[in-house]
Structures are given as C-alpha cells and as structure tokens.
Design an enzyme around this catalytic site. Structure first.
Site, PDB file in Angstrom:
ATOM      1  CG  HIS A 171      32.510  31.427  51.722  1.00 14.72           C
ATOM      2  ND1 HIS A 171      32.873  30.103  51.606  1.00 14.72           N
ATOM      3  CD2 HIS A 171      33.279  32.124  50.841  1.00 14.72           C
ATOM      4  CE1 HIS A 171      33.835  30.003  50.696  1.00 14.72           C
ATOM      5  NE2 HIS A 171      34.099  31.202  50.214  1.00 14.72           N
ATOM      6  CG  HIS A 227      29.300  26.712  43.099  1.00 20.84           C
ATOM      7  ND1 HIS A 227      30.364  27.469  43.568  1.00 20.84           N
ATOM      8  CD2 HIS A 227      29.377  25.532  43.774  1.00 20.84           C
ATOM      9  CE1 HIS A 227      31.039  26.767  44.474  1.00 20.84           C
ATOM     10  NE2 HIS A 227      30.452  25.592  44.610  1.00 20.84           N
ATOM     11  CB  SER A 229      35.799  27.926  45.499  1.00 23.40           C
ATOM     12  OG  SER A 229      35.158  28.688  46.464  1.00 23.40           O
ATOM     13  CG  ASN A 276      32.852  34.237  37.345  1.00 21.37           C
ATOM     14  OD1 ASN A 276      33.422  33.721  38.325  1.00 21.37           O
ATOM     15  ND2 ASN A 276      32.134  35.339  37.438  1.00 21.37           N
ATOM     16  CE1 TYR A 309      28.178  30.626  50.799  1.00 17.98           C
ATOM     17  CE2 TYR A 309      29.591  32.427  50.123  1.00 17.98           C
ATOM     18  CZ  TYR A 309      29.299  31.090  50.128  1.00 17.98           C
ATOM     19  OH  TYR A 309      30.114  30.203  49.493  1.00 17.98           O
ATOM     20  CD  GLU A 310      29.085  27.770  54.463  1.00 15.49           C
ATOM     21  OE1 GLU A 310      28.714  26.646  54.811  1.00 15.49           O
ATOM     22  OE2 GLU A 310      30.272  28.089  54.321  1.00 15.49           O
ATOM     23  CG  MET A 363      30.775  35.908  47.406  1.00 13.99           C
ATOM     24  SD  MET A 363      29.526  34.629  47.180  1.00 13.99           S
ATOM     25  CE  MET A 363      28.928  35.024  45.524  1.00 13.99           C
ATOM     26  CB  SER A 364      36.311  34.466  50.764  1.00 15.31           C
ATOM     27  OG  SER A 364      37.214  34.464  49.687  1.00 15.31           O
ATOM     28  CG  HIS A 373      33.577  26.002  49.761  1.00 11.16           C
ATOM     29  ND1 HIS A 373      32.691  26.975  50.156  1.00 11.16           N
ATOM     30  CD2 HIS A 373      33.944  26.319  48.508  1.00 11.16           C
ATOM     31  CE1 HIS A 373      32.512  27.828  49.165  1.00 11.16           C
ATOM     32  NE2 HIS A 373      33.260  27.452  48.149  1.00 11.16           N
ATOM     33  CB  ALA A 384      37.042  31.141  42.919  1.00 16.59           C
TER      34      ALA A 384
HETATM   35  N1  HPA Z   1      31.160  37.119  42.135  1.00 16.58           N
HETATM   36  C1  HPA Z   1      31.329  36.817  43.429  1.00 16.58           C
HETATM   37  N2  HPA Z   1      32.056  35.792  43.849  1.00 16.58           N
HETATM   38  C2  HPA Z   1      32.641  35.010  42.927  1.00 16.58           C
HETATM   39  C3  HPA Z   1      32.483  35.260  41.550  1.00 16.58           C
HETATM   40  C4  HPA Z   1      31.690  36.372  41.136  1.00 16.58           C
HETATM   41  O1  HPA Z   1      31.509  36.661  39.948  1.00 16.58           O
HETATM   42  N3  HPA Z   1      33.188  34.297  40.897  1.00 16.58           N
HETATM   43  C5  HPA Z   1      33.749  33.499  41.853  1.00 16.58           C
HETATM   44  N4  HPA Z   1      33.406  33.925  43.078  1.00 16.58           N
END
Ligand code: HPA
Length: 282
Positions: free
Chosen positions: A85, A249, A32, A237, A87-88, A213-214, A63, A115
C-alpha cells in the site's frame, strides 16, 4: 515512471514464467485477509514476493505477500495474495509492479479485490460490492513522470476502467450462485489512518459508496497497459462516523475472514465464466 520500470517488469515476468505452469489467462489481486482463494488453486506454484526480483514486500499483518500460479477450476491464473500500500512509503512504481508483471505475462483480465468501509447507507459489514468506478484521492498515480510507450499511452482512457462486459458477467454469476452482490463507487484514500467522519461526509457527497486504501493505482497501471479490470470490495466495516464504534484493523480482518467462503465461492464461479469470454487459447 522511473526509467527502468519496463526492464524491471520484464525481468520479474521472466522470473515468474521460469517457475513453470501454464500461461495465466486471468490475474487476481487478493486484498487484506482475502488470501483464501489462492489456497484452493490446483497445481499451485507459490513463491514469496521476497524471492522474486524487484517485488516490494509488505510488512503489514494480514497482507501475506506471495505470488501463486495455478488453476482455478481448470483455468490458468496468476494470483497476488497480498499487496503493498502507498501508506507504507512505496514508490508509485512499486505499488504498480505486481499488476504490471501480470499484464506483461499476458493476462486478459484482472480481478482486483479489497477490504473497504461502507459509506452508502445500504451497505453493511459482510457485503460483497462490485466496483463500478473509482475516485482516486490517494494523491498518487503510477503514471506520473515520463511515460514509457512500451507500456502504454501518455493519456490512457479511464471511462470503462471497470469493464462493463466482464462486470455484467460477474453480476450474472453472482445471481446464479445466489450470492448477493451490491455495486458502488470505490474511493481510494491515502491512509493509513482511517478517515474522519467529515472526510466520509465529503466522500459521500462526491458520490463514493465505499472507501479503502488500494486498488485505484493498480487499475491505473492495468488500464495503461490495456488490461480489462473487474473490482470487488468486501465491506468489512461501516465507514467512520456511520459506525458508532472506533474502526480497527482487527475488525477488518475478522469480517474479511467471516466472508471468506462466499468470496471464494464467487471467484471460483467467476473465473471459469470469464475464461469463456476471453480470446481463445493460443
Ligand atoms: N477506510 C479505509 N480503508 C478501509 C476501511 C475504511 O473504513 N475498511 C477497510 N479498509
């Protein structure tokens, strides 16, 4: 695994090879907001996933989905700029498709980037982290279902999934370039909601240092096909409950953008160094 996976992968690989360019030696998946590396390639041939047979196309902002063939400091590479991903709602075979295509094209190393949220107290937004290992909590594996021996074995070994030699090399390249590189275990969660603070405490106690998530499903597909992997997380983050502010996001994209130059610098130093230790050119 769907019965037609092998055929679909081969058809896609053939379509990509028809685009021209040298046979890629290294494959990269850019996470991302991390697509900038693809923009610096020489002799680039770029194609939207939507123009290739069987490639899933993500609808998530940030993306951007395209496959780029080109050279990074003279080394032929194939780059996935953007990924889909779980989740899609994609099937596990769709999640793994791009990586399987790159493997079928004969890459000798796969660099996966993403990320991620920082869980370990030493990690802060903007850090680059080498992935030492993963914990796949996505609940999914692209190897579920009947196995196709043409792709790989039923029970692949995952004990050196993030290749020790290639990872050591990444560390020395980072040190030479004075680019700080942390290391840690990546936990893959299903998303798309960010985690709860209790989930982050659970992940911490399990030994995870960062969360995203990947990547884990892709590494499973790559290892199944015998491709050696290297992982890099950009910590965008602090994970939920560690940060006091809500996760967004927008924040993830903004930090990924801020880290872009260092991230591209690391990859541009790494790819030629990696090329030196691969099998000689055919
Ligand atoms: N959690 C899950 N996926 C992420 C995060 C997070 O804090 N930051 C970037 N992708």
């Amino acid at each position: 695994m769907h019965e037609k996976v092998y055929e679909r992968v081969m058809e896609s690989a053939e379509a990509v090879q028809k685009l021209g360019g040298a046979r890629p030696r290294v494959g990269l998946v850019l996470g991302s907001g991390l697509g900038a590396f693809a923009e610096g390639l020489q002799e680039a041939i770029s194609v939207d996933y939507g123009e290739l047979p069987h490639f899933p196309v993500s609808a998530v902002a940030g993306h951007a989905g395209r496959l780029v063939l080109g050279k990074a400091r003279g080394v032929p590479v194939v780059v996935m700029a953007g990924r889909v991903h779980g989740y899609e709602g994609w099937t596990v075979d769709e999640l793994a498709h791009g990586v399987r295509v790159m493997a079928a094209m004969g890459i000798q190393a796969l660099v996966l980037t993403n990320a991620a949220g920082g869980i370990h107290p030493d990690l802060k937004p903007g850090d680059l982290m080498r992935i030492t290992d993963h914990i796949n909590l996505s609940g999914r594996s692209p190897l579920t279902g009947p196995n196709d021996e043409r792709l790989g074995p039923r029970f692949p070994d995952m004990s050196t999934s993030y290749d020790p030699a290639y990872s050591d090399l990444l560390e020395s390249v980072a040190a030479e370039g004075k680019l700080a590189l942390r290391r840690g275990v990546y936990a893959c969660m299903p998303g798309p909601a960010y985690e709860t603070p209790a989930e982050i405490r659970m992940l911490r106690s399990m030994g995870a240092d960062a969360v995203g998530m990947s990547t884990a499903p892709e590494v499973l597909a790559a290892r199944h096909m015998g491709v050696r992997c290297v992982g890099i997380s950009v910590i965008t983050n602090l994970a939920a409950g560690i940060a006091t502010n809500p996760l967004s996001h927008a924040e993830v994209k903004e930090v990924a953008d801020r880290v872009k130059d260092r991230f591209v610098d690391l990859l541009e130093r790494y790819v030629p160094a990696l090329d030196e230790v691969l099998e000689p050119k055919a």
